[in-house]
Design a protein around this motif. Sequence first.
Motif, PDB file in Angstrom:
ATOM      1  N   LEU A  19       0.861  -1.170  -0.152  1.00 59.99           N
ATOM      2  CA  LEU A  19      -0.045   0.011  -0.105  1.00 59.99           C
ATOM      3  C   LEU A  19       0.857   1.295  -0.003  1.00 59.99           C
ATOM      4  O   LEU A  19       0.382   2.474  -0.431  1.00 59.99           O
ATOM      5  CB  LEU A  19      -1.154  -0.262   1.171  1.00 59.99           C
ATOM      6  CG  LEU A  19      -2.236  -0.927   1.091  1.00 59.99           C
ATOM      7  CD1 LEU A  19      -2.969  -1.255   2.444  1.00 59.99           C
ATOM      8  CD2 LEU A  19      -3.255  -0.590   0.042  1.00 59.99           C
ATOM      9  N   THR A  20       1.940   1.222   0.565  1.00 57.69           N
ATOM     10  CA  THR A  20       2.862   2.225   0.311  1.00 57.69           C
ATOM     11  C   THR A  20       3.445   2.628  -0.995  1.00 57.69           C
ATOM     12  O   THR A  20       3.368   3.781  -1.505  1.00 57.69           O
ATOM     13  CB  THR A  20       4.291   2.166   1.307  1.00 57.69           C
ATOM     14  OG1 THR A  20       3.899   1.924   2.732  1.00 57.69           O
ATOM     15  CG2 THR A  20       5.163   3.194   1.077  1.00 57.69           C
ATOM     16  N   ARG A  21       3.570   1.538  -1.938  1.00 53.77           N
ATOM     17  CA  ARG A  21       3.850   1.524  -3.359  1.00 53.77           C
ATOM     18  C   ARG A  21       2.792   2.147  -4.073  1.00 53.77           C
ATOM     19  O   ARG A  21       2.769   2.888  -4.949  1.00 53.77           O
ATOM     20  CB  ARG A  21       4.662   0.555  -3.880  1.00 53.77           C
ATOM     21  CG  ARG A  21       5.907  -0.004  -3.305  1.00 53.77           C
ATOM     22  CD  ARG A  21       6.375  -0.969  -4.196  1.00 53.77           C
ATOM     23  NE  ARG A  21       5.489  -2.100  -4.321  1.00 53.77           N
ATOM     24  CZ  ARG A  21       5.524  -3.234  -3.199  1.00 53.77           C
ATOM     25  NH1 ARG A  21       6.665  -3.024  -2.405  1.00 53.77           N
ATOM     26  NH2 ARG A  21       4.800  -4.284  -3.494  1.00 53.77           N
ATOM     27  N   ASP A  22       1.489   1.396  -3.855  1.00 54.79           N
ATOM     28  CA  ASP A  22       0.306   1.666  -4.482  1.00 54.79           C
ATOM     29  C   ASP A  22      -0.973   1.712  -3.580  1.00 54.79           C
ATOM     30  O   ASP A  22      -1.185   0.571  -3.179  1.00 54.79           O
ATOM     31  CB  ASP A  22       0.036   0.506  -5.448  1.00 54.79           C
ATOM     32  CG  ASP A  22      -1.171   0.356  -6.303  1.00 54.79           C
ATOM     33  OD1 ASP A  22      -1.871   1.754  -6.154  1.00 54.79           O
ATOM     34  OD2 ASP A  22      -1.563  -0.447  -6.921  1.00 54.79           O
ATOM     35  N   SER A  23      -1.429   2.885  -3.217  1.00 50.71           N
ATOM     36  CA  SER A  23      -2.584   2.910  -2.223  1.00 50.71           C
ATOM     37  C   SER A  23      -3.715   2.102  -2.858  1.00 50.71           C
ATOM     38  O   SER A  23      -4.705   1.830  -2.052  1.00 50.71           O
ATOM     39  CB  SER A  23      -2.880   4.368  -1.938  1.00 50.71           C
ATOM     40  OG  SER A  23      -3.376   5.070  -3.343  1.00 50.71           O
ATOM     41  N   GLY A  24      -3.970   1.697  -3.943  1.00 50.34           N
ATOM     42  CA  GLY A  24      -4.794   1.006  -4.488  1.00 50.34           C
ATOM     43  C   GLY A  24      -4.719  -0.394  -4.747  1.00 50.34           C
ATOM     44  O   GLY A  24      -5.450  -1.165  -5.052  1.00 50.34           O
ATOM     45  N   ALA A  25      -3.611  -0.982  -4.179  1.00 49.78           N
ATOM     46  CA  ALA A  25      -3.314  -2.400  -3.961  1.00 49.78           C
ATOM     47  C   ALA A  25      -4.352  -3.234  -3.519  1.00 49.78           C
ATOM     48  O   ALA A  25      -4.791  -2.806  -2.354  1.00 49.78           O
ATOM     49  CB  ALA A  25      -1.843  -2.598  -3.098  1.00 49.78           C
TER      50      ALA A  25
END
Length: 183
Positions: A19-25
């Motif tokens: 989620l830090t890389r991609d909040s939509g994970a």
Amino acid sequence: MSQTDRTRRTILDAAVRALTRDSGATLSAVAAEAGVGRATVHRYFPQRTDLLHALAEDAIDQLSRTIDACRPDEGAVPDVLRRLAEVILPLADEQRFLEIGATVWDLPDLVDRWYSSTAVVEKVVRRGHDEGVVRPDLPVAWVTDLFVGALWTAAEAVRDGRIARNDAAGLVVGTVLEGVRPR
């Protein structure tokens, strides 16, 4: 720690990274990051919101432990605020997933736990306010929120390369102290 607890911890840690890389994970992305099957993630967290709430609770617990370990009742207020900034700033980067939005904060108990964890910071700000070293022209609650908000802003500015990591704590503390320039 039981296998169940270890698996849950593995999923939570993987979710923070994803989620830090991609909040939509998605939960599938979290499962891949954790090295477990999607069904395993769903067994622990049936819905994405369940995972987000567990992450928020975990983040608040980590923040509270970190603040308490910082010895907030010891020393001059500017020194305490500096210590707090120095230990919280790294957490801000790790806890970026909390920026996902209102879905994380839609439970009143999470909001209550957040404000309970920042009550220690408010106590330090109140002491500084009473001593005249923290912005006496602003209410204590506002200065506390300003300090916490400045921490998240500074972490983002460091991440984006707009300020140097070594300058971040001083800039945050300088934001709330009366007549003090950041170092």
